[in-house]
Design an enzyme around this catalytic site. Structure first.
Site, PDB file in Angstrom:
ATOM      1  N   LYS A 150      62.197 -67.061  25.125  1.00 28.76           N
ATOM      2  CA  LYS A 150      61.381 -67.563  24.011  1.00 28.76           C
ATOM      3  C   LYS A 150      62.271 -67.872  22.816  1.00 28.76           C
ATOM      4  O   LYS A 150      63.287 -67.209  22.606  1.00 28.76           O
ATOM      5  CB  LYS A 150      60.350 -66.489  23.642  1.00 28.76           C
ATOM      6  CG  LYS A 150      59.333 -66.918  22.606  1.00 28.76           C
ATOM      7  CD  LYS A 150      58.143 -65.966  22.569  1.00 28.76           C
ATOM      8  CE  LYS A 150      57.147 -66.423  21.515  1.00 28.76           C
ATOM      9  NZ  LYS A 150      55.901 -65.664  21.542  1.00 28.76           N
TER      10      LYS A 150
ATOM     11  N   ASP B 265      49.328 -70.086  30.805  1.00 23.23           N
ATOM     12  CA  ASP B 265      49.408 -69.142  29.689  1.00 23.23           C
ATOM     13  C   ASP B 265      48.854 -69.806  28.433  1.00 23.23           C
ATOM     14  O   ASP B 265      49.571 -70.524  27.740  1.00 23.23           O
ATOM     15  CB  ASP B 265      50.871 -68.700  29.477  1.00 23.23           C
ATOM     16  CG  ASP B 265      50.988 -67.615  28.415  1.00 23.23           C
ATOM     17  OD1 ASP B 265      49.947 -67.101  27.965  1.00 23.23           O
ATOM     18  OD2 ASP B 265      52.131 -67.288  28.023  1.00 23.23           O
TER      19      ASP B 265
ATOM     20  N   TRP C 284      58.154 -60.244  29.895  1.00 23.71           N
ATOM     21  CA  TRP C 284      58.339 -60.854  28.579  1.00 23.71           C
ATOM     22  C   TRP C 284      58.293 -59.751  27.531  1.00 23.71           C
ATOM     23  O   TRP C 284      57.366 -58.937  27.533  1.00 23.71           O
ATOM     24  CB  TRP C 284      57.260 -61.895  28.263  1.00 23.71           C
ATOM     25  CG  TRP C 284      57.325 -62.297  26.815  1.00 23.71           C
ATOM     26  CD1 TRP C 284      58.311 -63.031  26.218  1.00 23.71           C
ATOM     27  CD2 TRP C 284      56.423 -61.900  25.770  1.00 23.71           C
ATOM     28  NE1 TRP C 284      58.069 -63.126  24.868  1.00 23.71           N
ATOM     29  CE2 TRP C 284      56.918 -62.445  24.573  1.00 23.71           C
ATOM     30  CE3 TRP C 284      55.252 -61.151  25.738  1.00 23.71           C
ATOM     31  CZ2 TRP C 284      56.278 -62.258  23.338  1.00 23.71           C
ATOM     32  CZ3 TRP C 284      54.607 -60.955  24.522  1.00 23.71           C
ATOM     33  CH2 TRP C 284      55.114 -61.515  23.340  1.00 23.71           C
TER      34      TRP C 284
ATOM     35  N   ASP D 125      49.758 -71.746  22.171  1.00 24.29           N
ATOM     36  CA  ASP D 125      48.996 -71.400  23.376  1.00 24.29           C
ATOM     37  C   ASP D 125      47.634 -72.078  23.450  1.00 24.29           C
ATOM     38  O   ASP D 125      46.626 -71.437  23.731  1.00 24.29           O
ATOM     39  CB  ASP D 125      48.870 -69.878  23.499  1.00 24.29           C
ATOM     40  CG  ASP D 125      50.210 -69.229  23.800  1.00 24.29           C
ATOM     41  OD1 ASP D 125      50.690 -69.374  24.930  1.00 24.29           O
ATOM     42  OD2 ASP D 125      50.798 -68.609  22.890  1.00 24.29           O
TER      43      ASP D 125
ATOM     44  N   HIS E 273      55.110 -70.942  32.913  1.00 22.59           N
ATOM     45  CA  HIS E 273      53.918 -70.643  32.128  1.00 22.59           C
ATOM     46  C   HIS E 273      53.494 -71.967  31.534  1.00 22.59           C
ATOM     47  O   HIS E 273      54.046 -72.406  30.527  1.00 22.59           O
ATOM     48  CB  HIS E 273      54.223 -69.629  31.017  1.00 22.59           C
ATOM     49  CG  HIS E 273      53.984 -68.221  31.435  1.00 22.59           C
ATOM     50  ND1 HIS E 273      54.037 -67.165  30.569  1.00 22.59           N
ATOM     51  CD2 HIS E 273      53.645 -67.710  32.647  1.00 22.59           C
ATOM     52  CE1 HIS E 273      53.766 -66.052  31.224  1.00 22.59           C
ATOM     53  NE2 HIS E 273      53.531 -66.355  32.490  1.00 22.59           N
TER      54      HIS E 273
ATOM     55  N   GLU F  39      61.108 -63.992  31.070  1.00 20.06           N
ATOM     56  CA  GLU F  39      60.600 -65.116  30.259  1.00 20.06           C
ATOM     57  C   GLU F  39      61.312 -65.211  28.921  1.00 20.06           C
ATOM     58  O   GLU F  39      61.289 -64.290  28.115  1.00 20.06           O
ATOM     59  CB  GLU F  39      59.085 -64.927  30.030  1.00 20.06           C
ATOM     60  CG  GLU F  39      58.451 -66.062  29.241  1.00 20.06           C
ATOM     61  CD  GLU F  39      56.936 -65.900  29.087  1.00 20.06           C
ATOM     62  OE1 GLU F  39      56.385 -64.874  29.542  1.00 20.06           O
ATOM     63  OE2 GLU F  39      56.311 -66.802  28.499  1.00 20.06           O
TER      64      GLU F  39
ATOM     65  N   HIS G 150      57.695 -72.358  24.452  1.00 21.24           N
ATOM     66  CA  HIS G 150      58.741 -71.462  23.960  1.00 21.24           C
ATOM     67  C   HIS G 150      60.039 -72.127  23.554  1.00 21.24           C
ATOM     68  O   HIS G 150      61.090 -71.491  23.522  1.00 21.24           O
ATOM     69  CB  HIS G 150      59.032 -70.390  25.017  1.00 21.24           C
ATOM     70  CG  HIS G 150      57.983 -69.335  25.082  1.00 21.24           C
ATOM     71  ND1 HIS G 150      58.148 -68.135  25.730  1.00 21.24           N
ATOM     72  CD2 HIS G 150      56.741 -69.295  24.560  1.00 21.24           C
ATOM     73  CE1 HIS G 150      57.055 -67.410  25.617  1.00 21.24           C
ATOM     74  NE2 HIS G 150      56.185 -68.097  24.920  1.00 21.24           N
TER      75      HIS G 150
ATOM     76  N   ASP H 249      58.199 -71.069  29.727  1.00 22.22           N
ATOM     77  CA  ASP H 249      56.892 -71.261  29.102  1.00 22.22           C
ATOM     78  C   ASP H 249      56.968 -72.542  28.274  1.00 22.22           C
ATOM     79  O   ASP H 249      57.879 -72.715  27.458  1.00 22.22           O
ATOM     80  CB  ASP H 249      56.570 -70.039  28.221  1.00 22.22           C
ATOM     81  CG  ASP H 249      55.202 -70.111  27.567  1.00 22.22           C
ATOM     82  OD1 ASP H 249      54.884 -71.145  26.949  1.00 22.22           O
ATOM     83  OD2 ASP H 249      54.448 -69.127  27.655  1.00 22.22           O
TER      84      ASP H 249
ATOM     85  N   ASP I 226      54.331 -72.328  19.251  1.00 22.08           N
ATOM     86  CA  ASP I 226      53.878 -71.692  20.499  1.00 22.08           C
ATOM     87  C   ASP I 226      52.434 -71.217  20.315  1.00 22.08           C
ATOM     88  O   ASP I 226      52.150 -70.032  20.294  1.00 22.08           O
ATOM     89  CB  ASP I 226      54.809 -70.506  20.794  1.00 22.08           C
ATOM     90  CG  ASP I 226      54.368 -69.696  21.988  1.00 22.08           C
ATOM     91  OD1 ASP I 226      53.854 -70.286  22.943  1.00 22.08           O
ATOM     92  OD2 ASP I 226      54.538 -68.464  21.953  1.00 22.08           O
TER      93      ASP I 226
HETATM   94  C1  RNT Z   1      54.337 -64.820  24.780  1.00 23.25           C
HETATM   95  C2  RNT Z   1      54.553 -65.141  26.206  1.00 23.25           C
HETATM   96  C3  RNT Z   1      53.810 -64.278  27.192  1.00 23.25           C
HETATM   97  C4  RNT Z   1      52.395 -63.975  26.769  1.00 23.25           C
HETATM   98  C5  RNT Z   1      51.573 -63.319  27.830  1.00 23.25           C
HETATM   99  C6  RNT Z   1      50.344 -62.688  27.267  1.00 23.25           C
HETATM  100  O1  RNT Z   1      54.876 -65.738  23.934  1.00 23.25           O
HETATM  101  O2  RNT Z   1      54.267 -66.482  26.448  1.00 23.25           O
HETATM  102  O3  RNT Z   1      53.867 -64.867  28.431  1.00 23.25           O
HETATM  103  O4  RNT Z   1      51.739 -65.128  26.351  1.00 23.25           O
HETATM  104  O5  RNT Z   1      52.335 -62.443  28.546  1.00 23.25           O
HETATM  105 ZN    ZN Z   2      54.245 -67.139  28.472  1.00 21.52          ZN
END
Ligand code: RNT
Ligand code: ZN
Length: 430
Positions: A233, A331, A190, A301, A291, A231, A267, A264, A299
């Site tokens: 986004k 994640d 990523w 998290d 993720h 990955e 994302h 993810d 996003d």
């Molecule tokens: C960031 C991505 C990535 C990170 C990690 C720390 O938006 O989701 O995966 O969260 O690699």
């Molecule tokens: Zn991620």
């Protein structure tokens, strides 16, 4: 809060639940035997707010943010391993650990393009002892050469080259991990690259990113040791207008280069869900990485909770019969609650969602659909929401030797008092 239920009452509830499931054609014992074999890759970075252990570690960059200052964060690899061991001891099943490159054991200052398997030998030894597999991520953020928001797609060839070397080194580390532990390391790429404001040229950075990735992936690596994922986004903090590695970019890249696509959950647009993407992407890619995360408005998290979307993700993996093609990683990073508890809550929820999905009489639902009997499809789906999966989950925890219900919280509270709050930076502050 203690539930103090006897083992006997849990077994009785399980027997009754099994009868209910048997009545709709589900063999609960077979489901539990299968569930036990599904690993969830627990991400190391919840343990220390994506800090890592580099000598001259920079502030968290790359358009991701951790908020909160809950005391007791792991400050060293030993502390992080201790915290992870506590978390794993509260999870049924055997899981994996997902490491970022910044978590190596660097005896001397080591720049990102200088890392190698030797910096992760301690992790490999620890993983072997814990009987868990390892996954990996190159770290393209929190670094002076990423401070203007670009890495592999940078206009400067020298900066691109530095990050290409980091990517190549990361694959060598992943291969060493996979070889040593006998299970492929999923190596997830990523990069945060993007513009805060409207770009004049959306194309050139994407061409450069593709070319850089091609250089990183040029060395052939045994897929039994290392598998690469990319990955995508939509946006990050500071890359609101344009992210180089968008969904279309990486979907095309993964398909044309035979890589795994990493989806993810945070994302995409706020109402866009990854659960709906699995059945499409799995038509064209043999394997993918998830993720599993929880975006709140963006996003953000947040810790994975038992949401409709989490259930839908698990249902799609199970309904498409893709448990062996979907690598499940987590994640999230929340520093406003106990970090070990965050791992336990998020991972237990992921496992619960898989269990519930596996307890579904999917064939029956699909048959109703084929028959055009959408009334029965809806009726059964709704009734299934009140089936006694909690009794099956409790029994699974009992058999796995991990706490039942909220009992794990007592363990975490005790660990917090005895270990996390004793860390010197916490006691100094008090
Ligand atoms: C960031 C991505 C990535 C990170 C990690 C720390 O938006 O989701 O995966 O969260 O690699
Ligand atoms: Zn991620």
């Amino acid at each position: 809060m203690s539930e103090s239920r006897s083992d006997n009452s849990i077994e009785i509830a399980f027997e009754l639940a099994s009868e209910r499931y048997a009545a709709v054609g589900i063999d609960v014992a077979a489901v539990l035997a299968k569930l036990k074999k599904i690993p969830v890759s627990v991400h190391c970075w919840q343990g220390d707010d994506v800090g890592g252990f580099e000598h001259d570690a920079e502030e968290l960059g790359g358009g991701i943010a951790v908020t909160g200052n809950y005391p007791g964060k792991a400050r060293s690899i030993d502390e992080l391993r201790g915290d992870l061991e506590k978390a794993y001891s509260l999870l049924p099943g055997n899981h994996r650990l997902n490491l970022h490159a910044i978590y190596g054991e660097f005896l001397t200052p080591t720049d990102r393009n200088e890392i190698g398997p030797e910096h992760f030998q301690g992790w490999i030894d620890w993983a072997r002892q814990q009987e868990i597999g390892l996954d990996f991520n190159p770290s393209f953020f929190s670094h002076e050469k990423a401070s203007d928001g670009f890495t592999l797609s940078h206009a400067d060839a020298g900066i691109r080259q530095f990050w290409i070397e980091h990517g190549i080194a990361s694959r060598e580390i992943g291969a060493a991990m996979g070889k040593a532990l006998g299970s492929p390391c999923i190596n997830n790429f990523w990069v945060p690259d993007g513009f805060k404001d409207t770009p004049a040229d959306r194309s050139a950075p994407r061409q450069r990113l593709a070319a850089s990735l091609d250089e990183i992936f040029a060395p052939e690596i045994n897929p039994q040791h290392n598998l690469d994922a990319v990955e995508c986004k939509l946006f990050g903090i500071g890359s609101e207008s344009y992210v180089v590695g968008s969904h279309e970019f990486y979907l095309g890249y993964a398909m044309s280069r035979k890589k795994l696509l990493c989806l993810d959950a945070g994302h995409f647009h706020p109402t866009e869900v990854i659960s709906d993407k699995l059945s499409s992407v799995l038509l064209y890619l043999p394997e993918i990485l998830l993720h599993v995360s929880r975006g709140v408005r963006w996003d953000s998290d947040h810790v994975v909770t038992y949401t409709d979307e989490l259930q839908a993700i698990a249902q799609e993996i199970v309904r498409t019969d893709s448990l062996d093609r979907v690598h499940i990683g987590l994640d999230f990073f929340d520093a406003s609650i106990n970090r070990v508890a965050a791992w336990v809550i998020g991972t237990r929820n992921m496992i619960k969602a898989l269990l519930t999905a596996m307890l579904e009489p999917t064939d029956q639902l699909k048959q109703f659909e084929l028959d055009g009997d959408y009334t029965s499809r809806l009726a059964l789906m709704e009734e299934l929401k009140f089936m006694p999966f909690g009794a099956v989950w409790d029994y699974y925890c009992l058999c796995s030797g991990v706490p039942i219900g909220a009992d794990w919280l007592k363990d975490v509270k005790q660990y917090e008092g005895q270990v996390q709050l004793q860390r010197s930076d916490v006691t100094e502050r008090v």
